[in-house]
Design a protein around this motif. Structure first.
Motif, PDB file in Angstrom:
ATOM      1  N   UNK A  42      23.421  14.590  -0.284  1.00 60.32           N
ATOM      2  CA  UNK A  42      22.963  13.499  -1.380  1.00 60.32           C
ATOM      3  C   UNK A  42      23.631  13.511  -2.476  1.00 60.32           C
ATOM      4  N   UNK A  93      15.954  23.792   5.487  1.00 59.38           N
ATOM      5  CA  UNK A  93      15.698  24.023   4.159  1.00 59.38           C
ATOM      6  C   UNK A  93      14.970  23.227   3.983  1.00 59.38           C
ATOM      7  N   UNK A  94      13.628  22.254   4.714  1.00 57.49           N
ATOM      8  CA  UNK A  94      12.572  22.367   4.154  1.00 57.49           C
ATOM      9  C   UNK A  94      12.981  21.110   3.217  1.00 57.49           C
ATOM     10  N   UNK A  95      13.574  20.361   3.723  1.00 60.85           N
ATOM     11  CA  UNK A  95      14.418  18.821   3.425  1.00 60.85           C
ATOM     12  C   UNK A  95      13.088  18.332   3.734  1.00 60.85           C
ATOM     13  N   UNK A 154      14.867  22.650  -2.185  1.00 61.41           N
ATOM     14  CA  UNK A 154      15.020  21.473  -1.247  1.00 61.41           C
ATOM     15  C   UNK A 154      15.493  20.652  -1.516  1.00 61.41           C
ATOM     16  N   UNK A 155      16.283  21.120  -2.188  1.00 60.41           N
ATOM     17  CA  UNK A 155      17.352  18.749  -1.976  1.00 60.41           C
ATOM     18  C   UNK A 155      17.687  18.613  -1.356  1.00 60.41           C
ATOM     19  N   UNK A 156      18.011  17.231  -1.124  1.00 61.24           N
ATOM     20  CA  UNK A 156      18.934  16.901   0.154  1.00 61.24           C
ATOM     21  C   UNK A 156      20.582  17.080   0.214  1.00 61.24           C
ATOM     22  N   UNK A 157      20.779  17.674   0.805  1.00 57.32           N
ATOM     23  CA  UNK A 157      21.610  18.477   0.631  1.00 57.32           C
ATOM     24  C   UNK A 157      22.719  17.513   0.946  1.00 57.32           C
TER      25      UNK A 157
END
Ligand SMILES: Nc1ncnc2c1ncn2[C@@H]1O[C@H](COP(=O)(O)OP(=O)(O)OP(=O)(O)O)[C@@H](O)[C@H]1O
Ligand SMILES: [Mg+2]
Lengths: 271, 262
Positions: A106, B125-127, A101-104
């Motif tokens: 960033x 995406x669970x962010x 669940x990375x901030x995609x």
């Protein structure tokens, strides 16, 4: 350090699930979960894929509400406290999601720096050195300006770990921290967990399929099967338990890889 | 029969639930907007996205709207021999109606859809879960800059639209069709009063709020969509719905505000 040893002799319950039931549609995933996670110790949840391990973690994090039963974190019932109190509890958490669940949108650096930027008043220079340190620990130095989509699966996991650990949390939740990593890297990560656990004395809840390696790290092992916890005990005891489900699990995961031809005739014919 | 009733009841319940959720979401976001922390950087980058990058579209649509108003207005007014009123006709319709409405619709198409998709993908995406687990409030971190930026930039965009439109009407009416230059502006000065501008301002503020609210709430509650907000298709379906819903809501509120303020 003293507090740590004190905790070990007098373990208190950090997180407790009492009779947690959760259904998704018609599927009863959790069917009365009772589980205690001791403060300052490492509890590992194992079980076959799709049994609901990640769902248990989400209950502990307060992301999912149980249909029945209670989730207590530091003695507080998650379903009765306010958002603010929940956030105060979550201040102590470090979480690695199964999919990271990375901030995609960033970079790796910004991902790891985000908790520091939003939750502390540290200067840019301090943040930079802390993030660099964590990235180095995870062997990610040199990738800080990449985006998550440009990383390999295992690298993403490690970025997630760096992000989870960057604020030195009191309770960590790792959902399959070493899945997708090679043996060498996962050993490194286990060593790191062990060291940081010794230093910080954090409480850890780890979901893993990496049996038996993960046992070395754990104070307690819990098996989730058929919607229930089939016993939560120290790993030595776990391997000798006479609960049939635990026995079966231990045998399938730790037994010999190939069965003899006698047991399963025909297994070797096609090879 | 029973089944049909059950389905209708189900649908009504779902709609009520969604409406309640979105209402609460709006209140929470407004609270976040008013309370500290006040951070400039994220707001500026959202103003850049919602406001600055929309300017070209607004200039273009504003100019052509004004030009077509000049054209249509001229032929209508000529029937009554009152071409001199063209300036006031163009200015009033732009300031009171077309400016706020068309600006809002353009921003919905350009930025609103992007907001829904962005937040929706983060939800998928669970962010957003990850943010919550870090004790970072998604409303403060994600929504607040968008709300502030929209409330600041949409009225400004509307003003730009109005001005460009008035010049577009001038271009067609005065330069092409030969209406008297002085009459065009004189009529405008005489007939546009503060109340008209106030109505335009109120509308653009309300529309700004409606647009960010609907766009971000639909993305935020993507996982609760009836037909499933799963994957790429879920995001695209929800984005389309958000655009339709925001556009319709803007037009409905346009009527309501006009009816109340006139
Ligand atoms: N949001 C959801 N909606 C519907 N069903 C869900 C949802 N989340 C989980 N499930 C179901 O719950 C079950 C348990 O899922 P979970 O992700 O906890 O498995 P797991 O034990 O973590 O498996 P793995 O080891 O493969 O990660 C699965 O059958 C899954 O389909
Ligand atoms: Mg899982």
């Amino acid at each position: 350090m003293n507090g740590n040893t004190g905790k070990k002799t007098l373990p208190e319950v950090a997180i407790e699930l009492q009779g947690v039931v959760k259904t998704f549609g018609r599927q009863r995933v959790l069917d009365g979960i009772d589980l205690k996670v001791m403060a300052g110790q490492t509890t590992v949840i194992v079980g076959a894929s799709g049994q609901g391990k990640s769902v248990i973690l989400k209950h502990m994090l307060g992301l999912v509400r149980p249909d029945e039963g209670r989730v207590l974190v530091f003695g507080q019932d998650l379903s009765t406290i306010s958002r603010k109190e929940l956030n105060e509890i979550r201040m102590n958490f470090g979480v690695l999601f199964q999919n990271a669940a990375l901030f995609d949108s960033m970079t790796v650096f910004d991902n790891v720096a985000l908790p520091l930027r939003e939750r502390t008043r540290k200067s840019d220079a301090e943040i930079r050195s802390l993030v660099d340190e964590k990235l180095k620990l995870m062997d990610l130095f040199g990738s800080e300006s990449k985006y998550p989509a440009q990383l390999s699966g295992g690298m993403r996991k490690r970025v997630g770990l760096a992000r989870a650990l960057v604020l030195d949390p009191k309770v960590v939740f790792f959902d399959e921290p070493t899945t997708g990593l090679d043996a060498h890297k996962s050993n490194e990560i286990y060593r790191l967990f062990y060291q940081t656990q010794q230093q910080l004395g954090y409480t850890a809840v780890i979901v893993s399929h990496d049996v038996p390696k993960i046992f070395k790290l754990s104070d307690h092992v819990a098996l989730l099967a058929q919607g229930q916890i089939q016993g939560c005990m120290p790993p030595e005891q776990f391997q000798l338990s006479d609960n049939p489900l635990i026995r079966e699990y231990v045998e399938t995961t730790m037994g010999p890889i190939y069965s003899s031809e006698k047991e399963e005739p025909g297994l070797h014919e096609t090879v | 029969m029973r089944n049909a009733l059950e389905k209708i009841g189900d649908q009504v319940l779902y709609l009520l639930e969604m409406a309640g959720r979105m209402g609460l979401f709006l209140l929470t976001c407004l609270k976040c907007v008013l309370l500290p922390p006040y951070k400039m950087r994220p707001v500026l980058s959202q103003i850049q996205f919602i406001g600055a990058r929309s300017i070209f579209v607004i200039l273009f649509t504003g100019a052509f709207t004004g030009m077509v108003l000049g054209l249509q207005g001229y032929y209508t007014l000529r029937k009554f021999g009152s071409e001199g009123l063209l300036g006031s006709a163009v200015a009033l319709s732009l300031i009171r109606e077309l400016g706020p409405v068309l600006t809002a619709l353009m921003v919905i198409g350009r930025a609103g859809s992007a907001i829904t998709a962005e937040i929706g993908i983060m939800r998928n995406s669970e962010q957003i879960d990850a943010l919550e687990c870090m004790a970072i409030d998604p409303c403060t971190y994600l929504m607040k800059p968008k709300f502030v930026a929209a409330i600041l930039s949409i009225p400004l965009l509307t003003a730009i639209f109005d001005v460009v439109g008035i010049w577009g009407g001038w271009l067609v009416g005065v330069q092409l069709l030969g209406v008297n230059d002085g009459a065009y502006f004189q009529g405008m000065y005489a007939s546009v009063i503060w109340k008209d501008i106030e109505m335009g301002l109120v509308k653009s503020l309300v529309f700004a709020l409606l647009v960010v609210w609907i766009a971000s709430a639909r993305g935020y509650f993507l996982h609760l969509e009836r037909e499933g907000g799963f994957g790429a298709e879920g995001v695209s379906r929800t984005t389309t719905r958000a655009v339709v819903m925001a556009s319709v809501t803007v037009l409905v509120w346009d009527y309501l505000i006009s009816a109340i303020m006139l």
